[in-house]
Design a protein around this motif. Structure first.
Motif, mmCIF file in Angstrom:
data_model
loop_
_atom_site.group_PDB
_atom_site.id
_atom_site.type_symbol
_atom_site.label_atom_id
_atom_site.label_comp_id
_atom_site.label_asym_id
_atom_site.label_seq_id
_atom_site.Cartn_x
_atom_site.Cartn_y
_atom_site.Cartn_z
ATOM 1 N N GLY A 102 8.485 5.763 3.305
ATOM 2 C CA GLY A 102 9.290 5.480 2.125
ATOM 3 C C GLY A 102 10.326 4.399 2.322
ATOM 4 O O GLY A 102 10.873 3.879 1.341
ATOM 5 N N LEU A 103 10.628 4.053 3.573
ATOM 6 C CA LEU A 103 11.624 3.023 3.856
ATOM 7 C C LEU A 103 11.003 1.685 4.242
ATOM 8 O O LEU A 103 11.699 0.777 4.661
ATOM 9 C CB LEU A 103 12.574 3.499 4.956
ATOM 10 C CG LEU A 103 13.455 4.701 4.580
ATOM 11 C CD1 LEU A 103 14.403 5.035 5.714
ATOM 12 C CD2 LEU A 103 14.228 4.429 3.304
ATOM 13 N N LEU A 104 9.678 1.582 4.099
ATOM 14 C CA LEU A 104 9.010 0.296 4.289
ATOM 15 C C LEU A 104 8.972 -0.451 2.954
ATOM 16 O O LEU A 104 8.907 0.160 1.888
ATOM 17 C CB LEU A 104 7.573 0.511 4.773
ATOM 18 C CG LEU A 104 7.385 1.086 6.184
ATOM 19 C CD1 LEU A 104 5.905 1.345 6.420
ATOM 20 C CD2 LEU A 104 7.923 0.133 7.234
ATOM 21 N N THR A 105 8.988 -1.755 3.009
ATOM 22 C CA THR A 105 8.768 -2.523 1.786
ATOM 23 C C THR A 105 7.290 -2.414 1.413
ATOM 24 O O THR A 105 6.435 -2.082 2.253
ATOM 25 C CB THR A 105 9.137 -4.003 1.991
ATOM 26 O OG1 THR A 105 8.274 -4.566 2.992
ATOM 27 C CG2 THR A 105 10.585 -4.148 2.441
ATOM 28 N N GLU A 106 6.987 -2.681 0.159
ATOM 29 C CA GLU A 106 5.598 -2.595 -0.289
ATOM 30 C C GLU A 106 4.721 -3.580 0.474
ATOM 31 O O GLU A 106 3.574 -3.284 0.823
ATOM 32 C CB GLU A 106 5.523 -2.855 -1.793
ATOM 33 C CG GLU A 106 4.139 -2.659 -2.383
ATOM 34 C CD GLU A 106 3.613 -1.226 -2.228
ATOM 35 O OE1 GLU A 106 2.370 -1.063 -2.158
ATOM 36 O OE2 GLU A 106 4.439 -0.292 -2.147
ATOM 37 N N ARG A 107 5.267 -4.773 0.743
ATOM 38 C CA ARG A 107 4.506 -5.780 1.483
ATOM 39 C C ARG A 107 4.207 -5.297 2.901
ATOM 40 O O ARG A 107 3.089 -5.482 3.418
ATOM 41 C CB ARG A 107 5.298 -7.084 1.525
ATOM 42 C CG ARG A 107 4.563 -8.235 2.193
ATOM 43 C CD ARG A 107 3.355 -8.682 1.382
ATOM 44 N NE ARG A 107 2.611 -9.744 2.040
ATOM 45 C CZ ARG A 107 2.897 -11.034 1.939
ATOM 46 N NH1 ARG A 107 3.929 -11.427 1.202
ATOM 47 N NH2 ARG A 107 2.160 -11.940 2.556
ATOM 48 N N ALA A 108 5.186 -4.687 3.548
ATOM 49 C CA ALA A 108 4.979 -4.184 4.900
ATOM 50 C C ALA A 108 3.929 -3.081 4.915
ATOM 51 O O ALA A 108 3.066 -3.016 5.811
ATOM 52 C CB ALA A 108 6.298 -3.672 5.466
ATOM 53 N N ARG A 109 3.962 -2.186 3.902
ATOM 54 C CA ARG A 109 2.965 -1.112 3.816
ATOM 55 C C ARG A 109 1.552 -1.699 3.699
ATOM 56 O O ARG A 109 0.614 -1.248 4.359
ATOM 57 C CB ARG A 109 3.258 -0.230 2.606
ATOM 58 C CG ARG A 109 4.488 0.660 2.755
ATOM 59 C CD ARG A 109 4.904 1.239 1.405
ATOM 60 N NE ARG A 109 3.812 2.010 0.795
ATOM 61 C CZ ARG A 109 3.624 3.316 0.982
ATOM 62 N NH1 ARG A 109 4.448 3.984 1.769
ATOM 63 N NH2 ARG A 109 2.644 3.946 0.386
ATOM 64 N N LYS A 110 1.411 -2.718 2.852
ATOM 65 C CA LYS A 110 0.096 -3.325 2.649
ATOM 66 C C LYS A 110 -0.427 -3.969 3.920
ATOM 67 O O LYS A 110 -1.625 -3.901 4.222
ATOM 68 C CB LYS A 110 0.183 -4.358 1.536
ATOM 69 C CG LYS A 110 0.323 -3.748 0.141
ATOM 70 C CD LYS A 110 0.371 -4.841 -0.925
ATOM 71 C CE LYS A 110 0.490 -4.227 -2.318
ATOM 72 N NZ LYS A 110 0.558 -5.284 -3.371
ATOM 73 N N GLU A 111 0.476 -4.628 4.687
ATOM 74 C CA GLU A 111 0.047 -5.268 5.925
ATOM 75 C C GLU A 111 -0.476 -4.241 6.921
ATOM 76 O O GLU A 111 -1.452 -4.494 7.643
ATOM 77 C CB GLU A 111 1.199 -6.060 6.533
ATOM 78 C CG GLU A 111 1.621 -7.283 5.744
ATOM 79 C CD GLU A 111 0.510 -8.310 5.634
ATOM 80 O OE1 GLU A 111 -0.136 -8.611 6.659
ATOM 81 O OE2 GLU A 111 0.278 -8.811 4.513
ATOM 82 N N ILE A 112 0.169 -3.084 6.983
ATOM 83 C CA ILE A 112 -0.281 -2.024 7.899
ATOM 84 C C ILE A 112 -1.631 -1.472 7.459
ATOM 85 O O ILE A 112 -2.543 -1.270 8.268
ATOM 86 C CB ILE A 112 0.770 -0.893 7.959
ATOM 87 C CG1 ILE A 112 2.057 -1.398 8.617
ATOM 88 C CG2 ILE A 112 0.213 0.309 8.721
ATOM 89 C CD1 ILE A 112 3.194 -0.392 8.583
ATOM 90 N N ILE A 113 -1.776 -1.251 6.153
ATOM 91 C CA ILE A 113 -2.991 -0.623 5.629
ATOM 92 C C ILE A 113 -4.197 -1.544 5.736
ATOM 93 O O ILE A 113 -5.299 -1.115 6.129
ATOM 94 C CB ILE A 113 -2.771 -0.184 4.162
ATOM 95 C CG1 ILE A 113 -1.740 0.957 4.116
ATOM 96 C CG2 ILE A 113 -4.077 0.264 3.523
ATOM 97 C CD1 ILE A 113 -1.273 1.293 2.711
ATOM 98 N N LYS A 114 -4.027 -2.819 5.402
ATOM 99 C CA LYS A 114 -5.189 -3.708 5.349
ATOM 100 C C LYS A 114 -5.539 -4.356 6.691
ATOM 101 O O LYS A 114 -6.581 -4.991 6.819
ATOM 102 C CB LYS A 114 -4.971 -4.789 4.297
ATOM 103 C CG LYS A 114 -3.932 -5.831 4.659
ATOM 104 C CD LYS A 114 -3.770 -6.842 3.523
ATOM 105 C CE LYS A 114 -2.787 -7.949 3.891
ATOM 106 N NZ LYS A 114 -2.603 -8.922 2.783
ATOM 107 N N ALA A 115 -4.686 -4.205 7.702
ATOM 108 C CA ALA A 115 -4.993 -4.786 9.010
ATOM 109 C C ALA A 115 -6.235 -4.138 9.615
ATOM 110 O O ALA A 115 -6.511 -2.953 9.405
ATOM 111 C CB ALA A 115 -3.796 -4.609 9.943
#
Length: 394
Positions: free
Chosen positions: A14-27
């Motif tokens: 919940g404390l990650l930015t949306e962009r950071a979450r996407k980078e983790i998920i799509k890597a």
């Protein structure tokens, strides 16, 4: 290869930015230490676990086209992000995605600003110096000691009433935030990892010189006039992180002046007489120069346990100059020294000692201090004392 470095802050999705979450998920592959991967387990199931110190190596060995390297903490707050990014640039295109930091989160929870604070890492700064000259200090704790140990150091040094805000396991179901005086957390266990905010409402301005009227004095103890102290301290050419001795410290007047100059380091006030030691402690408290440490004793017995000095002031009453200089040069061959002499005999002794021990760049200054006294409508210059300052070293 595309390399996304993500700072996880407190390590909660919940404390990650949306962009950071996407980078983790799509890597294609995501690397993190066990604690970070555990906190972010809902984002992906195939975390590549490796120790923090091995993140760069693990990432460099990957064959994937897009990898995410997730670090604990905030990208710019002692996280090693810069070093990690530099080490990976030769392997691909590196981008950094920051999250919400522990400091930001903690401040939001307690309603404090952080634009007037300094950020420090425990174990890589002088704690007492930092709290002496800054209103707010954020302290990121390392694994070597916790909140209780930090508060014990503060209390032992006379800062038990200092306000401390400690936050641990932030943004989790086990979050703990305590806002109290250091003395209430002394020696107590506190969950790690943790961040601390130290608030000193009486922080000292290190840029202000120490004037004679600022000091508590004892008429039986000689005190260098402020003009002599200022000149002597400037001759030492100290830097903010230096370790400095004041030998024969007396009431601590020179120690306090030096403490302002080394506002990120420490001063050892070496003094053998009980009355003087008490006066140093009182002046330290009155002026808020907590980076002054008192070393009771004289000569080798007092200096041997101390860390090697970068610079040393030797008062006119500090005993054998030759013996003191010999000890100092053994501890640091490049030490910078200024010695005071209030007589021609002491001056001669100093010149002989510096020459015999082969100190470089020996210079002698003679100061005559005269001050005006008002008499009727006139300001008359009154005869003052003479002091010699002998400087030497690199």
């Amino acid at each position: 290869m595309k390399i996304s470095i993500v700072s996880a802050g407190p390590g909660q999705p919940g404390l990650l930015t949306e962009r950071a979450r996407k980078e983790i998920i799509k890597a294609d592959e995501a690397f993190a230490c066990g604690r970070v991967a555990g906190g972010l387990a809902t984002l992906r199931k195939d975390w590549k676990l490796c120790p923090v110190e091995a993140l760069a190596m693990c990432a460099a060995e990957s064959k994937a086209k897009h990898i995410a390297v997730v670090m604990n903490g905030e990208a710019g707050f002692f996280s090693g992000m810069q070093q990690l990014a530099d080490s990976l640039r030769s392997f691909g295109e590196v981008s950094v995605y920051p999250g919400i930091s522990s400091v930001q989160y903690l401040c939001a929870q307690i309603g404090e600003s952080y634009d007037d604070a300094v950020w420090r890492e425990d174990g890589k700064c002088d704690l007492l110096a930092e709290v002496s000259y800054h209103h707010k200090v954020f302290l990121l704790l390392d694994s070597k000691r916790g909140v209780g140990a930090v508060c014990t150091e503060l209390c032992t040094s006379g800062l038990g009433s200092l306000r401390v805000v400690a936050g641990s396991r932030l943004a989790t179901g086990k979050e703990q935030i305590v806002d109290t005086a250091a003395q209430n957390l002394r020696g107590k266990a506190f969950p790690m990892p943790a961040v601390m905010l130290l608030v000193n409402a009486q922080a000292t301005d290190p840029l202000r010189p120490v004037f004679d009227e600022d000091l508590l004095i004892d008429e039986t103890m000689p005190t260098l006039p402020q003009e002599v102290r200022w000149h002597a301290v400037n001759l030492l050419s100290v830097r903010p992180n230096h370790v400095v001795y004041d030998l024969g410290a007396g009431n601590g007047a020179v120690s306090m002046e030096l403490a302002h100059k080394v506002y990120g380091g420490r001063v050892y006030a070496v003094e053998n007489h009980a009355a003087a030691v008490d006066l140093i402690a009182r002046n330290r408290q009155a002026l808020g120069c907590w980076n002054v440490r008192i070393a009771r004793g004289e000569g080798k017995a007092a200096m041997e346990p101390l860390p090697a000095p970068d610079a040393v002031f030797i008062s006119a009453s500090a005993g054998s100059l030759r013996e003191n200089l010999h000890i100092l040069k053994e501890k640091n061959p490049h030490v910078r020294v200024v010695a005071a002499a209030d007589s021609l005999e002491r001056l001669s002794e100093a010149q002989m000692a510096f020459s015999t021990l082969r100190f470089k760049n020996v210079e002698v200054s003679q100061l005559l201090i005269s001050r005006a006294r008002t008499l009727g409508k006139y300001n008359l210059m009154m005869a003052g004392s003479t002091m010699f300052l002998i400087s030497a070293g690199e």
